[in-house]
Design an enzyme around this catalytic site. Structure first.
Site, PDB file in Angstrom:
ATOM      1  N   TYR A 143       0.825  -1.212   0.000  1.00 26.89           N
ATOM      2  CA  TYR A 143       0.000   0.000   0.000  1.00 26.89           C
ATOM      3  C   TYR A 143       0.866   1.273   0.000  1.00 26.89           C
ATOM      4  CZ  TYR A 143      -3.997  -3.021   1.088  1.00 26.89           C
ATOM      5  OH  TYR A 143      -4.965  -3.993   1.057  1.00 26.89           O
ATOM      6  N   LYS A 193       3.794 -15.184   2.323  1.00 26.71           N
ATOM      7  CA  LYS A 193       3.736 -15.948   1.073  1.00 26.71           C
ATOM      8  C   LYS A 193       5.186 -16.245   0.685  1.00 26.71           C
ATOM      9  CE  LYS A 193       1.398 -17.581  -2.473  1.00 26.71           C
ATOM     10  NZ  LYS A 193       0.605 -18.822  -2.376  1.00 26.71           N
ATOM     11  N   ASP A 225      -2.559 -18.219   1.736  1.00 26.22           N
ATOM     12  CA  ASP A 225      -3.685 -18.935   1.125  1.00 26.22           C
ATOM     13  C   ASP A 225      -4.209 -20.022   2.067  1.00 26.22           C
ATOM     14  OD1 ASP A 225      -1.128 -19.807   0.608  1.00 26.22           O
ATOM     15  OD2 ASP A 225      -1.493 -20.478  -1.432  1.00 26.22           O
ATOM     16  N   ASP A 249      -5.319  -6.935   5.776  1.00 26.59           N
ATOM     17  CA  ASP A 249      -6.531  -6.254   5.343  1.00 26.59           C
ATOM     18  C   ASP A 249      -7.566  -7.294   4.897  1.00 26.59           C
ATOM     19  OD1 ASP A 249      -8.265  -4.309   4.519  1.00 26.59           O
ATOM     20  OD2 ASP A 249      -7.051  -3.573   2.855  1.00 26.59           O
ATOM     21  N   ASP A 253     -11.073  -8.948   7.088  1.00 25.16           N
ATOM     22  CA  ASP A 253     -12.450  -8.867   6.571  1.00 25.16           C
ATOM     23  C   ASP A 253     -13.066 -10.267   6.503  1.00 25.16           C
ATOM     24  OD1 ASP A 253     -12.296  -6.112   6.221  1.00 25.16           O
ATOM     25  OD2 ASP A 253     -13.368  -6.184   4.315  1.00 25.16           O
TER      26      ASP A 253
END
Ligand code: NAD
Length: 369
Positions: A143, A193, A225, A249, A253
């Site tokens: 970001y 990852k 994942d 993020d 959620d």
């Protein structure tokens, strides 16, 4: 009487002003009860600030935040401002606040309430008893990475973002996660990852190194994942999840659905000097202005403020108990309603007042101001 605490409120857009209004009433109530003096100043942020001043965050608001004991933010964004250039969009205010105030650690507790188990789309036996703290890095990663641009090429347009982390950025958020785990069940799952990304390989190595200072804490690494899948399969296996900006993020959620609604999830963004508290949800343009939003995430964010910034852990527990009691009474906003007869469909104001009543049955909201 202790020194006055300066609170800055940034209500923002959409449902932001509706939910922060209820949260502030709760904050005023517990501060009055615990003899803590408050000074509250409010500034427009995001789209509201663009409409008034032509930019998403003013110097005046930022300066007030720098002088504050804590900041409460509602939410920013909405279709009205979608065509603005990216540094003038409402969301730019959030990124600027996080960066300028160096709010590098975002804490997102995911807890379930017994009376809400039916609101989760997951099976009750899977979500019952879940208690996870997600520690998300907030000022680095993709970001904020540079370069970032969209360019014209012979094959059409090309968009580029950069994902980078330094050892220092990883170390400091890892430290927050280990400190947090030490006060909980002493287990950290660091999510990356590392099978594909170099920044993740550095993440894993650095977290592993930090773990040497915390031998009593169990550390495991998990690919993002797999973590997304495990959160739905068996969320009770997690205590603290430590992860980078974008993975955090998305995972938080996803994890919000364990609790039944994103309208239930609070967060604390902490740095060395400043702290900002905000519900995890956005400005929810689809229900804005209708007094339908669930204010509990904003109210629970005020509980976190009491715990981490105002030195009022007792008040934090009182607010959390009042939220639980309100849910036990059957109060439900639309997002958490499963509509059996014992529930009362509450609007934003009803829900805030019901929590307030549990905190102080004799105090009416009008008496606070
Ligand atoms: P959202 O969180 O605003 O809404 C997603 C869904 O959840 C909607 O159906 C909404 O009605 C519902 N919802 C959210 N909060 C609720 C609440 N308190 N009570 C009841 N229902 C609730 O996410 P979105 O729709 O993807 O984004 C809308 C806008 O918010 C966008 O402009 C986005 O950029 C912005 N956004 C801001 C923040 C922030 O300010 N921190 C975070 C996420 C999204």
């Amino acid at each position: 009487m202790s020194k006055t605490k300066e609170i800055v409120v940034l209500p923002g857009d959409g449902i932001g002003p509706e939910v922060t209004k209820e949260a502030i009433k709760i904050l005023q109530t517990v501060c009055k009860r615990h003899d803590k003096k408050l000074s509250i100043r409010s500034f427009p942020v995001g789209g509201a600030s663009i409409d008034r001043y032509g930019r998403p965050l003013t110097e005046e608001a930022l300066t007030a935040c720098r002088k504050s004991s804590a900041i409460l933010l509602g939410a920013v964004g909405g279709g009205k401002w979608n065509d603005q250039p990216k540094d003038k969009r409402p969301e730019a205010a959030l990124l600027q606040l996080r960066k300028e105030l160096d709010l590098f650690a975002n804490l997102r507790p995911i807890t379930t309430y017994k009376s809400l188990l039916k609101s989760s789309p997951l099976k009750q036996e899977i979500v019952s008893g879940v208690d996870i703290m997600i520690v998300r890095e907030l000022t680095g990663g993709i970001y904020f990475g540079r370069p970032r641009f969209i360019e014209q090429t012979e094959q059409g347009e090309r968009g580029v973002d950069t994902l980078s982390y330094t050892t220092e950025e990883i170390e400091r958020v890892a430290h927050t996660a280990f400190e947090t785990a030490a006060k909980r069940d002493r287990k950290i799952t660091s999510v990356d990852k590392a099978n594909v990304l170099d920044s993740s390989r550095l993440w894993r190595k650095t977290v592993q190194e930090s773990a040497k200072q915390w031998p009593e804490i169990e550390l495991q690494h998990m690919l993002v994942d797999n973590c997304a899948m495990q959160l739905v399969r068996n969320p009770k296996q997690f205590d603290v999840i430590l992860t980078g900006n974008m993975f955090g993020d998305i995972l938080s959620d996803e994890a919000s659905m364990i609790t039944g609604s994103i309208g239930m999830l609070p967060s604390a963004s902490l740095g060395e000097e400043f702290a900002m508290y905000e519900p995890v949800h956005g400005s929810a343009p689809d229900i804005a202005g209708q007094n339908k939003a669930n204010p509990l995430a904003a109210i629970a964010s005020v509980a976190l403020m009491c715990r981490y910034s105002l030195g009022m852990p007792e008040a934090a527990r009182e607010i959390e108990a009042a939220i639980e009691a309100t849910l036990n009474d059957g109060f439900r906003t639309g997002d958490i309603s499963s509509k059996p007869s014992k529930e009362y469909l509450a609007d934003t104001t009803d829900m805030g007042s019901a929590v307030l009543k549990h905190l102080n049955p004799y105090m009416q909201p009008g008496n606070l101001l």
